[in-house]
Design an enzyme around this catalytic site. Sequence first.
Site, PDB file in Angstrom:
ATOM      1  N   SER A 159       0.734  -1.050  -0.191  1.00 33.91           N
ATOM      2  CA  SER A 159      -0.115   0.014   0.156  1.00 33.91           C
ATOM      3  C   SER A 159       0.718   1.372  -0.032  1.00 33.91           C
ATOM      4  CB  SER A 159      -0.897  -0.039   1.139  1.00 33.91           C
ATOM      5  OG  SER A 159      -1.722  -1.158   1.146  1.00 33.91           O
TER       6      SER A 159
HETATM    7  N1  SAH Z   1       0.045  -5.513   3.906  1.00 36.93           N
HETATM    8  C1  SAH Z   1       0.693  -5.739   2.898  1.00 36.93           C
HETATM    9  C2  SAH Z   1       0.106  -5.377   1.425  1.00 36.93           C
HETATM   10  C3  SAH Z   1      -1.017  -6.440   1.280  1.00 36.93           C
HETATM   11  S1  SAH Z   1      -1.549  -6.634  -0.490  1.00 36.93           S
HETATM   12  C4  SAH Z   1       2.083  -5.048   2.803  1.00 36.93           C
HETATM   13  O1  SAH Z   1       2.394  -4.272   3.902  1.00 36.93           O
HETATM   14  O2  SAH Z   1       2.946  -5.512   1.861  1.00 36.93           O
HETATM   15  C5  SAH Z   1      -2.955  -7.950  -0.031  1.00 36.93           C
HETATM   16  C6  SAH Z   1      -2.446  -9.245   0.407  1.00 36.93           C
HETATM   17  O3  SAH Z   1      -3.620  -9.771   0.639  1.00 36.93           O
HETATM   18  C7  SAH Z   1      -1.979 -10.061  -0.749  1.00 36.93           C
HETATM   19  O4  SAH Z   1      -0.626 -10.094  -0.364  1.00 36.93           O
HETATM   20  C8  SAH Z   1      -2.693 -11.127  -0.879  1.00 36.93           C
HETATM   21  O5  SAH Z   1      -2.229 -12.139  -1.554  1.00 36.93           O
HETATM   22  C9  SAH Z   1      -3.282 -11.301   0.396  1.00 36.93           C
HETATM   23  N2  SAH Z   1      -4.524 -11.998   0.380  1.00 36.93           N
HETATM   24  C10 SAH Z   1      -5.729 -11.910  -0.293  1.00 36.93           C
HETATM   25  N3  SAH Z   1      -6.465 -12.475   0.231  1.00 36.93           N
HETATM   26  C11 SAH Z   1      -6.299 -13.388   1.309  1.00 36.93           C
HETATM   27  C12 SAH Z   1      -6.803 -14.142   2.299  1.00 36.93           C
HETATM   28  N4  SAH Z   1      -8.089 -14.717   2.029  1.00 36.93           N
HETATM   29  N5  SAH Z   1      -6.065 -14.434   3.418  1.00 36.93           N
HETATM   30  C13 SAH Z   1      -4.722 -14.062   3.671  1.00 36.93           C
HETATM   31  N6  SAH Z   1      -4.159 -13.112   2.625  1.00 36.93           N
HETATM   32  C14 SAH Z   1      -5.094 -12.763   1.751  1.00 36.93           C
END
Ligand code: SAH
Length: 252
Positions: free
Chosen positions: A100
């Site tokens: 993000s």
């Molecule tokens: N917080 C992260 C950015 C996240 S992007 C950072 O600081 O870099 C969103 C993430 O959520 C992605 O890596 C995606 O694979 C994950 N995601 C999507 N659905 C999910 C689920 N059901 N359980 C766990 N992770 C999930």
Amino acid sequence: MMARRCQGGSVLSAIAVAIAVLAAAACDSSGGQARDSGKADWQMQSDRMVKEQIESRGVKDPRVLAAMRSVPRHLFIPPASRDDAYGDFPLPIGDSQTISQPYIVALMSELLEVGPGSRVLEIGTGSGYQAAVLAAMGVEVYSIEILPRLCERARETLTELEVDAVQVRCGDGYGGWPEVAPFDGIIVTAAPATVPGPLLEQLAEGANMVIPVGNFYQELKVITRVGRDFQERSVIPVRFVPMTGEVERQGG
Ligand code: SAH
């Protein structure tokens, strides 16, 4: 004549000294000083990021601001995009996922209203950066990532940076982390169409869940547990990657 030659001599020797000093500095910068100037450089970028992108937009929590200054964001970003690490935008982290924008990380961290000793569940570890920011605020973080490659890489990054207060689990975060619940805060960094029930159940009394909700149009929401009820407010429109896995099968 003598005097002039003498003057010329002292100018020449001053230039010689200057060249020697520059040469010494150049030598140094290929050794130990390179690491220091690298550190000074990212620290300067990170200080500026906090001032121009985060404080200027109204984030005030001193713990959040200090954490955002201290965590080396560039080390959570693949080398190809590392030069842009402190820019005012999200960046790719592989597998079609993104880290993000710094302001959103800071805002979500503030909205959680947590501090030292709080236990927070994160759904969507991604690069591990958001988790590291919370850890720098003194928070104990339990983070779940559904994509195995990102999960492993985040673990490696957090281990290399000696961030001990984050535990990463590889799998679907839909069901939360019941063994550790209830949590003093839950942060979801991927957007479901509706809020997963098991996550609501794992929110402690008075605790906040910060979560983007929606499909194409998403709202960043804060959901607070008040007894058996939940109070909900929308903060700003956002654009996150979708939450995948069970939540999609639930039609949510
Ligand atoms: N917080 C992260 C950015 C996240 S992007 C950072 O600081 O870099 C969103 C993430 O959520 C992605 O890596 C995606 O694979 C994950 N995601 C999507 N659905 C999910 C689920 N059901 N359980 C766990 N992770 C999930």
